[in-house]
Write a protein that holds these residues in place. Sequence first.
Motif, mmCIF file in Angstrom:
data_model
loop_
_atom_site.group_PDB
_atom_site.id
_atom_site.type_symbol
_atom_site.label_atom_id
_atom_site.label_comp_id
_atom_site.label_asym_id
_atom_site.label_seq_id
_atom_site.Cartn_x
_atom_site.Cartn_y
_atom_site.Cartn_z
ATOM 1 N N VAL A 187 -8.217 19.746 19.555
ATOM 2 C CA VAL A 187 -7.901 18.790 18.488
ATOM 3 C C VAL A 187 -8.872 18.898 17.328
ATOM 4 O O VAL A 187 -8.590 18.393 16.249
ATOM 5 N N TYR A 205 1.486 15.607 24.731
ATOM 6 C CA TYR A 205 1.837 15.889 23.346
ATOM 7 C C TYR A 205 3.206 16.534 23.215
ATOM 8 O O TYR A 205 3.647 16.827 22.108
ATOM 9 N N GLY A 227 -3.049 12.704 27.664
ATOM 10 C CA GLY A 227 -3.045 13.866 26.776
ATOM 11 C C GLY A 227 -1.659 14.466 26.602
ATOM 12 O O GLY A 227 -1.524 15.664 26.398
ATOM 13 N N ARG A 245 -9.066 13.711 26.133
ATOM 14 C CA ARG A 245 -7.641 13.744 26.462
ATOM 15 C C ARG A 245 -6.961 15.036 26.064
ATOM 16 O O ARG A 245 -6.111 15.546 26.776
ATOM 17 N N TYR A 246 -7.319 15.537 24.892
ATOM 18 C CA TYR A 246 -6.597 16.699 24.376
ATOM 19 C C TYR A 246 -7.457 17.963 24.304
ATOM 20 O O TYR A 246 -6.961 19.007 23.911
ATOM 21 N N SER A 299 -5.386 21.654 29.397
ATOM 22 C CA SER A 299 -5.746 20.241 29.438
ATOM 23 C C SER A 299 -7.159 20.073 29.976
ATOM 24 O O SER A 299 -7.525 20.668 30.970
ATOM 25 N N LEU A 308 -10.723 11.433 21.946
ATOM 26 C CA LEU A 308 -9.618 12.377 21.770
ATOM 27 C C LEU A 308 -9.861 13.695 22.505
ATOM 28 O O LEU A 308 -8.937 14.252 23.091
ATOM 29 N N THR A 309 -11.107 14.177 22.488
ATOM 30 C CA THR A 309 -11.345 15.463 23.157
ATOM 31 C C THR A 309 -11.268 15.318 24.679
ATOM 32 O O THR A 309 -10.904 16.254 25.360
ATOM 33 N N GLU A 354 6.227 16.840 30.469
ATOM 34 C CA GLU A 354 4.981 17.340 31.038
ATOM 35 C C GLU A 354 4.913 16.811 32.467
ATOM 36 O O GLU A 354 5.413 15.723 32.749
ATOM 37 N N GLN A 402 0.913 22.395 15.128
ATOM 38 C CA GLN A 402 -0.505 22.705 15.300
ATOM 39 C C GLN A 402 -1.231 23.113 14.034
ATOM 40 O O GLN A 402 -2.445 23.147 14.017
ATOM 41 N N ILE A 414 -1.001 8.915 25.729
ATOM 42 C CA ILE A 414 -2.219 9.367 25.047
ATOM 43 C C ILE A 414 -3.348 9.551 26.065
ATOM 44 O O ILE A 414 -4.071 10.549 26.037
ATOM 45 N N LEU A 468 -1.304 17.968 17.629
ATOM 46 C CA LEU A 468 -0.948 18.904 18.691
ATOM 47 C C LEU A 468 0.510 19.309 18.667
ATOM 48 O O LEU A 468 0.894 20.300 19.268
#
Lengths: 160, 181
Positions: free
Chosen positions: A95, B134, B132, A90-91, B31, A87-88, B138, A51, B129, A48
């Motif tokens: 991702v 990055y 989220g 959270r992001y 998000s 992961l998805t 934030e 990118q 993490i 992220l």
Amino acid sequence: MRPSRLLLPLLLLCCIAPVVNAKEAQSSADDPVIEKRLMKLSQELRCLVCQNETLADSRADLAEDLRREIREQMKAGKSDQEIIAFLTQRYGDFVLYRPPVKPTTYLLWFGPFVLLLAGLAMLFRYVKQRRDSINDQPLTNEEHARVAELLRPGTGKETA
Amino acid sequence: MGRYLIPLVLFIVLVVFLAIGLGRDPHEVPSPLINKAAPGFQLPQLKDPSKKFSAQDMRGKVWLLNVWASWCVSCREEHPLLLEYSRTAAVPIYGLNYKDQREDAIAWLGELGDPYVLSASDVDGRVGIDYGVYGAPETYLIDRNGVIRFKQIGAVTPDVWENRILPLVKELNGNKFQGIN
């Protein structure tokens, strides 16, 4: 500057590049099976921070943390699916280099095929139109009469 | 004229899409955590690591969680604004000190001022993490039920504060007994 002067530094750069790159894939490999799985999975995932890099290639801090996280989850026996879900959550789907097929991504997945079909339809129409226009069209009686008139010798009417 | 109409319309549609694309920041990834429960955590407090801070402590309050670090350039840029906003006491601001050295973080707050009620140390970035994170800074706006209602990626600007955060804080504080949507 003459191009030849640039050439040498450029060639030198090319020599260095593989060495610099070689650092990226370093891993504290203690379990080659997990490292292999990690490499494979993280090539499907987007970093992220930068990118356009995969999680496997990125040297960003976050990418290192995420690789560590994935490695630990793999060691804990999580499946690739579970890790991707982690992961998805959270992001987001961002991702994933291969986004899931769902209503919001229909355009992304099927758009190109729609365009292709539209293009084919237009091509077909154009070709058909063109074929029709060069087909033999018999002359009407009036046109025959006019041709005969024009071609009659000695009338001196060369142009209509 | 008619034969140019379709390509013209297609061209205009394309231009509109490209223009919208130009105006967007590709770094702002929406998000998936908006309107979801804020992930729980329990972390040592920055100034007194023997004490813990957990997201659950904040149940019943509307609060901001600001992710910052002494190494983060944009955090420095955002800092004066946070100081100013913390003085208005419109909403309590808590810090998540993300992947930072404790001494550096404390020195940073000493030098620039401390807008936070308190900061929690997320040294290895695991809570980051979960949230989220990055790209610090934030900022998350979390409601009484522990639900994330808004996330700002990058520095909070006066525009975001006035037009997004404050109205939402007011709304969330007003509807005291209303549940999640």
